[in-house]
Design an enzyme around this catalytic site. Sequence first.
Site, PDB file in Angstrom:
ATOM      1  N   ASN A 115       0.711  -1.117   0.121  1.00 19.73           N
ATOM      2  CA  ASN A 115       0.049  -0.192   0.092  1.00 19.73           C
ATOM      3  C   ASN A 115       0.935   1.108   0.116  1.00 19.73           C
ATOM      4  O   ASN A 115       1.532   1.344   1.132  1.00 19.73           O
ATOM      5  CB  ASN A 115      -0.958   0.101   1.228  1.00 19.73           C
ATOM      6  CG  ASN A 115      -1.915   1.165   1.102  1.00 19.73           C
ATOM      7  OD1 ASN A 115      -1.999   2.112   0.526  1.00 19.73           O
ATOM      8  ND2 ASN A 115      -2.808   0.937   1.900  1.00 19.73           N
ATOM      9  N   LYS A 132       3.247   1.640   3.228  1.00 19.90           N
ATOM     10  CA  LYS A 132       2.419   1.473   4.522  1.00 19.90           C
ATOM     11  C   LYS A 132       3.053   0.471   5.402  1.00 19.90           C
ATOM     12  O   LYS A 132       3.053  -0.745   4.992  1.00 19.90           O
ATOM     13  CB  LYS A 132       1.076   1.487   4.179  1.00 19.90           C
ATOM     14  CG  LYS A 132       0.097   1.511   5.356  1.00 19.90           C
ATOM     15  CD  LYS A 132      -1.390   1.493   5.039  1.00 19.90           C
ATOM     16  CE  LYS A 132      -2.368   1.567   5.998  1.00 19.90           C
ATOM     17  NZ  LYS A 132      -3.725   1.407   5.537  1.00 19.90           N
ATOM     18  N   CYS A 182      -2.763   6.495   6.300  1.00 21.60           N
ATOM     19  CA  CYS A 182      -4.050   6.117   6.900  1.00 21.60           C
ATOM     20  C   CYS A 182      -3.823   5.565   8.348  1.00 21.60           C
ATOM     21  O   CYS A 182      -3.603   6.425   9.287  1.00 21.60           O
ATOM     22  CB  CYS A 182      -4.785   5.045   6.181  1.00 21.60           C
ATOM     23  SG  CYS A 182      -6.437   4.901   6.648  1.00 21.60           S
TER      24      CYS A 182
HETATM   25  N1  ING Z   1      -8.184   2.395   7.580  1.00 17.19           N
HETATM   26  C1  ING Z   1      -8.557   2.774   8.897  1.00 17.19           C
HETATM   27  C2  ING Z   1      -7.861   3.644   9.710  1.00 17.19           C
HETATM   28  O1  ING Z   1      -6.841   3.349  10.441  1.00 17.19           O
HETATM   29  C3  ING Z   1      -9.152   1.645  11.178  1.00 17.19           C
HETATM   30  C4  ING Z   1      -8.793   1.278   9.642  1.00 17.19           C
HETATM   31  C5  ING Z   1     -10.412   2.576  11.111  1.00 17.19           C
HETATM   32  C6  ING Z   1      -8.302   1.207  12.102  1.00 17.19           C
HETATM   33  C7  ING Z   1     -10.806   2.688  12.574  1.00 17.19           C
HETATM   34  C8  ING Z   1      -8.799   1.662  13.355  1.00 17.19           C
HETATM   35  C9  ING Z   1     -10.020   2.158  13.692  1.00 17.19           C
HETATM   36  O2  ING Z   1      -8.208   4.849   9.462  1.00 17.19           O
HETATM   37  C10 ING Z   1      -7.189   2.280   6.912  1.00 17.19           C
HETATM   38  N2  ING Z   1      -7.405   2.125   5.607  1.00 17.19           N
HETATM   39  O3  ING Z   1      -6.107   1.900   7.473  1.00 17.19           O
END
Ligand code: ING
Length: 339
Positions: A115, A132, A182
Amino acid sequence: MPRIITVAAAQLGPLQKADTRQVAVERMMRLMERAQTRGVELVVFPELALTTFFPRHYHEDIGEADGWFEHAMPSNETAPLFALARKLGIAFHLGYAELAEETDETGSLRKRRFNTSILVNGRGEIVLKYRKVHLPGHAEFDPKRKVQHLEKRYFEVGNLGFPVIRAPIGGLSGINMGMMICNDRRWPEAWRVLGLQGVELVTLGYNTPSLNMDAAGFEAHHLRVFHSHLSIQAGAYQNATFAVATAKAGTEDGCELFGHSIIVNPQGEIMAQATSWDDELITADCDLDMCTLGRTTIFAFDKHRRPETYTRITEQIGAVEPPVWSRDTPTHRRSTDLA
Ligand code: ING
């Protein structure tokens, strides 16, 4: 002479499973043209900006997911975006799924999937690449989940560390640039590794569900955006850096992703925030000299940090149970005591 750069978060609305890369590139080009009318010198696009967030879909054979990956960058589909950037002299950050033929740590040459995000200067040259590190979710199909989050299935952990480069961007001869993607934004270690390299501008993209997809317990909906902003504002403040965080938002294949892209200054203040969950451009003028106050006072790392007391951070992965107090428990423990 103030070191000011005008930056933009180019938030994308949803990309459906059926949407082609051309649809995504067209929309990004429109946003880049709009950025140019506002004097923007750097545009930040989201994580996995070329496709729908495909890790929500399970493929038994991982090779079946290769269609979601870019086998070259620039690719035929992204070449028009690079060409427009060159024409307008605008730098950009692009997140995408990278398929590379590369040797791994055992020296064997194989397909590797990451990623990835790249930073491209106003001449269309890739000046920085990041893969990532913090992959949330799981690797196998989880029947308990409402929606799958299979980043650990489709991507390897990034093997490029958290690099910072000083590169000319816009009208400035050099900016200390770093990236994350992210979930990385939730880990203070990621911010601090960039901060320890003098980063002045962190660019990141995200695809974050607006509802908790884990079956692990209730999380009030308003906390999703709060936690995202808290992480970014804290990271920027504690490392005296600007940050541009760009969402892919809206309902993709029935799953809601929140928007709320933001640009944050080294005091942790939100300078601009998106208010839609669609394609939207937010901009800010960043005076990079604003980084100086934090990194010469409160966060003068060389004056105040005590790494000899932080050994747990790199020597432990998970938490360990603390000792249980009893009358003969010493009231303090040696900082090197890792028992
Ligand atoms: N998405 C989310 C993020 O860390 C997540 C996954 C959401 C983890 C909410 C914990 C809480 O924003 C990605 N793609 O990492």
